[in-house]
Design an enzyme around this catalytic site. Structure first.
Site, PDB file in Angstrom:
ATOM      1  N   GLY A  35       0.830  -1.201   0.000  1.00  0.00           N
ATOM      2  CA  GLY A  35       0.000   0.000   0.000  1.00  0.00           C
ATOM      3  C   GLY A  35       0.861   1.246   0.000  1.00  0.00           C
ATOM      4  O   GLY A  35       2.068   1.197   0.272  1.00  0.00           O
ATOM      5  N   CYS A  36       0.238   2.359  -0.316  1.00  0.00           N
ATOM      6  CA  CYS A  36       0.980   3.614  -0.413  1.00  0.00           C
ATOM      7  C   CYS A  36       1.480   4.066   0.952  1.00  0.00           C
ATOM      8  O   CYS A  36       2.666   4.376   1.119  1.00  0.00           O
ATOM      9  CB  CYS A  36       0.105   4.685  -1.058  1.00  0.00           C
ATOM     10  SG  CYS A  36      -1.537   4.845  -0.324  1.00  0.00           S
ATOM     11  N   TYR A  37       0.600   4.102   1.941  1.00  0.00           N
ATOM     12  CA  TYR A  37       1.042   4.497   3.278  1.00  0.00           C
ATOM     13  C   TYR A  37       2.089   3.536   3.831  1.00  0.00           C
ATOM     14  O   TYR A  37       3.092   3.972   4.396  1.00  0.00           O
ATOM     15  CB  TYR A  37      -0.155   4.553   4.235  1.00  0.00           C
ATOM     16  CG  TYR A  37      -1.103   5.706   4.036  1.00  0.00           C
ATOM     17  CD1 TYR A  37      -0.665   7.023   4.118  1.00  0.00           C
ATOM     18  CD2 TYR A  37      -2.456   5.487   3.817  1.00  0.00           C
ATOM     19  CE1 TYR A  37      -1.554   8.090   3.971  1.00  0.00           C
ATOM     20  CE2 TYR A  37      -3.353   6.552   3.676  1.00  0.00           C
ATOM     21  CZ  TYR A  37      -2.892   7.849   3.754  1.00  0.00           C
ATOM     22  OH  TYR A  37      -3.769   8.888   3.621  1.00  0.00           O
TER      23      TYR A  37
ATOM     24  N   THR B  75       4.289   1.770   2.257  1.00  0.00           N
ATOM     25  CA  THR B  75       5.585   1.983   1.601  1.00  0.00           C
ATOM     26  C   THR B  75       6.345   3.120   2.265  1.00  0.00           C
ATOM     27  O   THR B  75       7.521   2.983   2.635  1.00  0.00           O
ATOM     28  CB  THR B  75       5.371   2.278   0.102  1.00  0.00           C
ATOM     29  OG1 THR B  75       4.770   1.141  -0.505  1.00  0.00           O
ATOM     30  CG2 THR B  75       6.680   2.604  -0.591  1.00  0.00           C
ATOM     31  N   ALA B  76       5.667   4.253   2.415  1.00  0.00           N
ATOM     32  CA  ALA B  76       6.320   5.413   3.017  1.00  0.00           C
ATOM     33  C   ALA B  76       6.706   5.138   4.469  1.00  0.00           C
ATOM     34  O   ALA B  76       7.802   5.494   4.921  1.00  0.00           O
ATOM     35  CB  ALA B  76       5.404   6.629   2.929  1.00  0.00           C
TER      36      ALA B  76
END
Lengths: 345, 345, 345, 345
Positions: free
Chosen positions: B150-152, B154-155
């Site tokens: 997911g995007c969150y 990953t960060a």
């Protein structure tokens, strides 16, 4: 490989130029000049390059010294700042592509009237070529001094050229209502360009007096074969990038939208970067690309035609077209390094 | 050449995937699937492709038929929609890269608790690999079923992994305060995602209950070697793209900002896409790229470390990382097709 | 009627103050001061007043001359600029409400440490009252010198005060992750505040070093009864107005969201401007109003409580609270002139 | 006190109406109707009212039942939805102010041509008055059925009326290029109105076919005394609120900017809400107010006059003007409840 230098590499157009040239398979960047950021690392100013571009900005003095290293000089400076270095470059056999306004107008008097300063290298005006690639390709091939078109003129001229070439409209009633993102105002620290002053608002500016007016008129007059005067009104829109030019004119004969679209498709049939679209163009679809989208609509009730063109002001309206011109001048494939599309959002 | 198909190509992540794969030198796109836009031209939906991508979206039924044409299937569908086609693809020997959540969690119970539905292909969970490239590269090479993060997560995971790997922080007090652009909400016609509802406002949402929480915990626990619970709060920010994750934790020992930066630089020293930056990251510098910028700051007064990471949610947080995973899975150079930088504005 | 003067009336907080006071039924504005725009018409700078406010900005020298015309002086100047005029005003019996930071910190040493300059009117510090109305109302009534709270401290302290007053949380692990619109950076011509530099991006800044930190700690320590240290991280969000403060702390006992909401509702039960909302606050609902919305959520998994508060940084975070303080100091109904709600969009 | 009801109170215009009427000293709101949100608390939908407006939305059926409680009914519904309730209201002696398009066009044929549906209450058309207050005040006083002007027509007609009244321009060459914020598209869940589809882009739409065209022509024709056809092109701008109309026409005689400004100042000399400004209008200066700013510029080179007007589409372009009309119809001071200015940012 073509060796290049960039004057004014830390302005918005300069940065976009660095971005494109950095990816260009036939180019070596030999120096990035900055007046305000001399001796700073470029990637400290534009951190998108962090870890990828290890260059120190050189002063203007140092840029002069390095002219002998390059084949072509890109100049992305405010008007009035290109005279001296252009002269020096040309003397050294370096081609010049000026993204500013100093070599766009054929007449030094017109320059003085609209820019308010004396042209200090007017002898070059007869040699400089107006670099709207789609219209002037043959002349571009042969010139050493290229005047890269302004952002508004690029959008406006591409929108109106087919109508004027075919003398389909009344040349006395042409109106260009243009809208630009805020990057068009440049990277100067001005209150008018602050986020909170631009956001959530739209305004017109420079009504009847914007400096792109004579440039548009000069080039449209050449296409038409007679002198043309237009009304041009730019607006500031709360977005970073993009120009939309909504162009109004009166049709001489009855022509349908479909007939006009065919005329436009024929006119631009060999052009990679100009697309005649079916629906009304939106700047987002060309943002970050060198494309120009053009939409045509006849208002049958008034027999008026409305042509809308969309470009990215920093790409087709500045750095992208400059590289397109370089490709033509150096006999490369015209699309080299310019085939990136908008990401869409 | 690698033949690929994309399920859900008209969502935002799907479109970004099409953009990247369309430019990828080793890839042929064999089909673009869309449930809502089946049989429409792709360039009528995303007009940035006008004149450049002549593809008709295929229905889901037709996508099933074409599985035998491809080597890898990218799935960019909502959670719960990947089970059947993944099964079919794997049976046919087609590798699967799922950008959704269906194969990210190791436990089907955890999946059911957070996503509220039964996992209908749980036998695949033991084979699926969590595709955070920088941490799991060796496993990614060997898998046929890749769960793209997911995007969150990953960060967040990239920001915290070095601290946990070296056991430098109190694992009981980790807080992730994350901020996302609106494209993260997807291309669904919802009132909450309207321009006038999102613009000029910021809000937190899903406090203590966002579905990316178990995914972050699962992967950080693996890095740490023990189970970890975190607090994760996402926010919606009025911009199209970008995620900023501000991560707070308490240092066990006294370490300076400089010492921690060195640890991070060492940890990511071979990584092309992760950059440890000197100043606080800004999403604009990574927008439109596959990069992750990480900034580290020790607050000496509280002996807390604040790590801030920035990615583009649609690239490193979705489509870019998916392609990075494909490159690894197919033994291509990992950066192929992913070397584009942010334009900066 | 109360006669007032405004120092720094052309900054963003100053303009908001002029807007509110111009509508206030018990106030006459006697002068609007501006250093940069002295002798200009106010409605040439802020054209929202065109035709409605016929005032010429007075110089600082002239403002000194007019102190004898007023009952209260509002100061909306950068820190370090309030010392002299405050002294003069107090000597003349004029009450002072300073929207800047010069009289917020009780200790001149702390002031010097965080602001980097010597306090030149430290004898006034013992008399100045920190004007967070909801907490310090009784002291505000009696003071002649009022330090109006910073925008971030207003949102943060209102969010955390009930938890600390009731000693419900571990005071060692308080984290405030705050987000502000760009008007918070003021109306200074800086490249960092340009539209194209702020738009479509988010960043943290001043991590561990923002000057609002000691102010938050000082006031929360008073509420708690012991010294508290917090971690405070501000972020810049692409919107004009608004602050969202997401506050994290660890609960000592198990308390439900509902129990905590009741505690908050009780704590603020007599407050007109503080509302405990059921869902996560959004800055848009308080934009352009003097309200503070507070949402509370317990993350049962970690026994952490997340409190989110939303204000308009220019109203409750600056000018609105200043007028609220004036109302209290002059024994007016506290809500006079402040009853306007957000328009919602 | 005037008792009012609002149909469609949860749309953007309806909400703005509720905001204004809620502050109006002579009004009691008797019901807020919503088709989609019947039986929900209004402050759960628009949380700016949280704690301040304790109203439950009533269904359309219930609204009919309550018509006998009110003196005037505001209708903020899509076109085609006002016929039945208007009829019923008028029969009961309740005045009607319709913010939609159903009673703006004098001819039911023109209505059918542009709106594509049959007018089902055409007998009322002869009685309905077009409520552009500054032009039709005397008729407005006497009517029971008021057609509140569209947002674009309000800006356009106010901009052009003085030129046409004095027959200063060629009526054959009038072009209106208008730009609107996204709230103009309404609160419908459409992909085209999503944040990520509108943000960072501008487009024209409805070229030559927008439904506000006949309304503008009808009213300008009345001012001029002869039938007029115009070209009207609306654009969508990434901001919440605001309309800017840039109007082009050819002057018959030579007139200077200054002479025309005097004509405009004279024309609007008694108008509280219309201001002739010296510089180019910006929507931010009228945002959130009932004002219209008008700027005039003669382009001497082409003897064309460019008039730019700015309004807030939801206030002077919808709810504010509706209340202004109510004030006139009920013989209240025309500015009652409408004296709020823009906050400027």
């Amino acid at each position: 490989m073509i060796n290049v230098g960039i004057m004014g590499a830390t302005g918005y157009a300069g940065e976009q130029l660095a971005w494109i040239l950095n990816n260009h398979s036939k180019v070596n960047i030999k120096f990035l000049n900055s007046h305000n950021y001399a001796d700073m690392n470029y990637d400290e100013i534009y951190k998108n390059y962090y870890g990828f571009l290890d260059e120190v900005c050189v002063s203007t003095e140092e840029a002069f010294n390095r002219l002998n290293l390059i084949h072509v000089l890109f100049i992305a400076l405010p008007h009035g700042k290109s005279f001296e270095i252009t002269k020096k470059a040309l003397e050294l056999g370096v081609k010049v592509i000026d993204l500013g306004a100093d070599f766009r107008l054929d007449s030094e008097d017109v320059y003085k009237n609209w820019y308010g300063i004396k042209h200090e290298y007017s002898s070059a005006l007869k040699d400089s070529v107006y670099g709207l690639c789609e219209l002037n390709r043959e002349c571009i091939k042969k010139t050493n001094i290229l005047a890269n078109p302004g952002c508004y003129p690029t959008a406006s001229i591409l929108a109106l050229a087919p109508l004027l070439k075919h003398k389909l409209i009344d040349s006395k009633n042409i109106i260009i209502d243009a809208k630009s993102g805020v990057s068009g105002a440049g990277r100067a620290a001005k209150i008018d360009s602050l986020f909170a002053e631009c956001n959530e608002s739209i305004k017109a500016y420079g009504i009847g007096s914007h400096r792109h007016t004579p440039e548009i008129e000069q080039e449209l007059s050449k296409v038409f074969g007679e002198d043309i005067m237009i009304s041009f009104t730019p607006h500031l829109v709360p977005m970073n990038r993009g120009i939309l030019a909504t162009c109004y004119s009166n049709l001489i004969d009855n022509l349908s939208t479909e007939e006009l679209m065919n005329i436009y498709r024929e006119f631009y049939k060999d052009e990679y970067f100009v697309k005649i679209v079916n629906e009304s163009p939106e700047t987002r679809w060309v943002r970050g690309s060198n494309l120009c989208h053009i939409g045509i609509k006849v208002d049958e009730r008034t027999n008026r035609v409305i042509v809308v063109s969309a470009i990215d002001n920093l790409v087709k309206g500045a750095a992208g077209q400059a590289v397109q011109n370089m490709n033509i001048m150096f006999d490369l494939k015209e699309t080299t390094g310019l085939e990136f599309l908008s990401m869409g959002l």
